[in-house]
Design an enzyme around this catalytic site. Sequence first.
Site, PDB file in Angstrom:
ATOM      1  CD  GLU A  20      -5.117  -6.110  -1.094  1.00 17.27           C
ATOM      2  OE1 GLU A  20      -4.661  -5.059  -1.038  1.00 17.27           O
ATOM      3  OE2 GLU A  20      -5.900  -6.723  -0.118  1.00 17.27           O
ATOM      4  CD  GLU A  30      -1.542   4.470   4.589  1.00 17.48           C
ATOM      5  OE1 GLU A  30      -0.943   5.398   5.296  1.00 17.48           O
ATOM      6  OE2 GLU A  30      -2.235   3.714   4.795  1.00 17.48           O
ATOM      7  CB  CYS A  52     -10.682  -2.988   0.576  1.00 14.25           C
ATOM      8  SG  CYS A  52     -10.099  -2.351  -0.831  1.00 14.25           S
ATOM      9  CB  CYS A  90      -8.586  -4.911  -3.471  1.00 12.06           C
ATOM     10  SG  CYS A  90      -7.311  -3.529  -3.191  1.00 12.06           S
ATOM     11  CB  CYS A  96      -5.172  -1.466  -1.497  1.00 10.93           C
ATOM     12  SG  CYS A  96      -6.605  -0.781  -0.691  1.00 10.93           S
ATOM     13  CG  ASN A 150      -0.589  -0.460   2.529  1.00 16.21           C
ATOM     14  OD1 ASN A 150       0.496  -1.077   2.576  1.00 16.21           O
ATOM     15  ND2 ASN A 150      -0.953   0.236   3.609  1.00 16.21           N
TER      16      ASN A 150
HETATM   17  N1  THU Z   1      -5.249  -1.715   2.472  1.00 16.24           N
HETATM   18  C1  THU Z   1      -4.839  -2.422   1.425  1.00 16.24           C
HETATM   19  O1  THU Z   1      -3.521  -2.188   1.138  1.00 16.24           O
HETATM   20  N2  THU Z   1      -5.683  -3.257   1.292  1.00 16.24           N
HETATM   21  C2  THU Z   1      -6.576  -3.723   1.587  1.00 16.24           C
HETATM   22  O2  THU Z   1      -7.249  -4.626   1.087  1.00 16.24           O
HETATM   23  C3  THU Z   1      -7.160  -3.066   2.566  1.00 16.24           C
HETATM   24  C4  THU Z   1      -6.481  -1.820   3.140  1.00 16.24           C
HETATM   25  C5  THU Z   1      -4.405  -0.385   2.868  1.00 16.24           C
HETATM   26  C6  THU Z   1      -5.020   0.842   2.445  1.00 16.24           C
HETATM   27  C7  THU Z   1      -4.559   1.900   3.520  1.00 16.24           C
HETATM   28  O3  THU Z   1      -3.237   2.139   3.099  1.00 16.24           O
HETATM   29  C8  THU Z   1      -4.258   1.215   4.678  1.00 16.24           C
HETATM   30  O4  THU Z   1      -4.390  -0.344   4.442  1.00 16.24           O
HETATM   31  C9  THU Z   1      -5.531   1.423   5.733  1.00 16.24           C
HETATM   32  O5  THU Z   1      -6.841   1.179   5.185  1.00 16.24           O
END
Ligand code: THU
Length: 160
Positions: free
Chosen positions: A75, A64, A112, A115, A73, A62
């Site tokens: 994935e 940000e 999520c 994704c 994310c 991920n």
């Molecule tokens: N996140 C992911 O990388 N994958 C997911 O399926 C759920 C959430 C990340 C996004 C964000 O950077 C952090 O987790 C908190 O939501």
Amino acid sequence: MKEIKIESKLYEYESLNELPDEVKSLMMDAFEARDKAYAPYSNFFVGAAILLDNGEIITGNNQENAAFPSGLCAERTAIYYAGSKYPNAKILKLAISAASQNQKTTSPIPPCGACRQAIAEYEVKQKTPIEIYFMGVQGKVLKSNSIATLLPFIFDKSSL
Ligand code: THU
């Protein structure tokens, strides 16, 4: 009116060590990617590793951003990179590991919704299912044989 029932079947492994060698190794690639995530706002670190049918492994984590919705994310970072680098390769397996800085993440963390939709796009595109394995930092690992298990009633190009 009739009831429509949707059933999903998942498979649970007790730990990383119970996974087949190839998947264990893929999950360890996801661990490595997870540790390099850029997550200064959520402190929630996610890594993803993809095995393609050409033998290549693509990883992502991920990323940000101070403008929160601009982040991505793990994935989708991995799957879009795989799609951009090897547009004709099929995705065989996807391994995901997530770690919170606030607590020991010992239960499987599913991808999520956004994704899942992205994974669905590639499953439809390649016409073969993608095996998805997900976990925390340790503990149980869940396996889904296809995104259809995690995202029943998918929206895809057949509706357009
Ligand atoms: N996140 C992911 O990388 N994958 C997911 O399926 C759920 C959430 C990340 C996004 C964000 O950077 C952090 O987790 C908190 O939501």
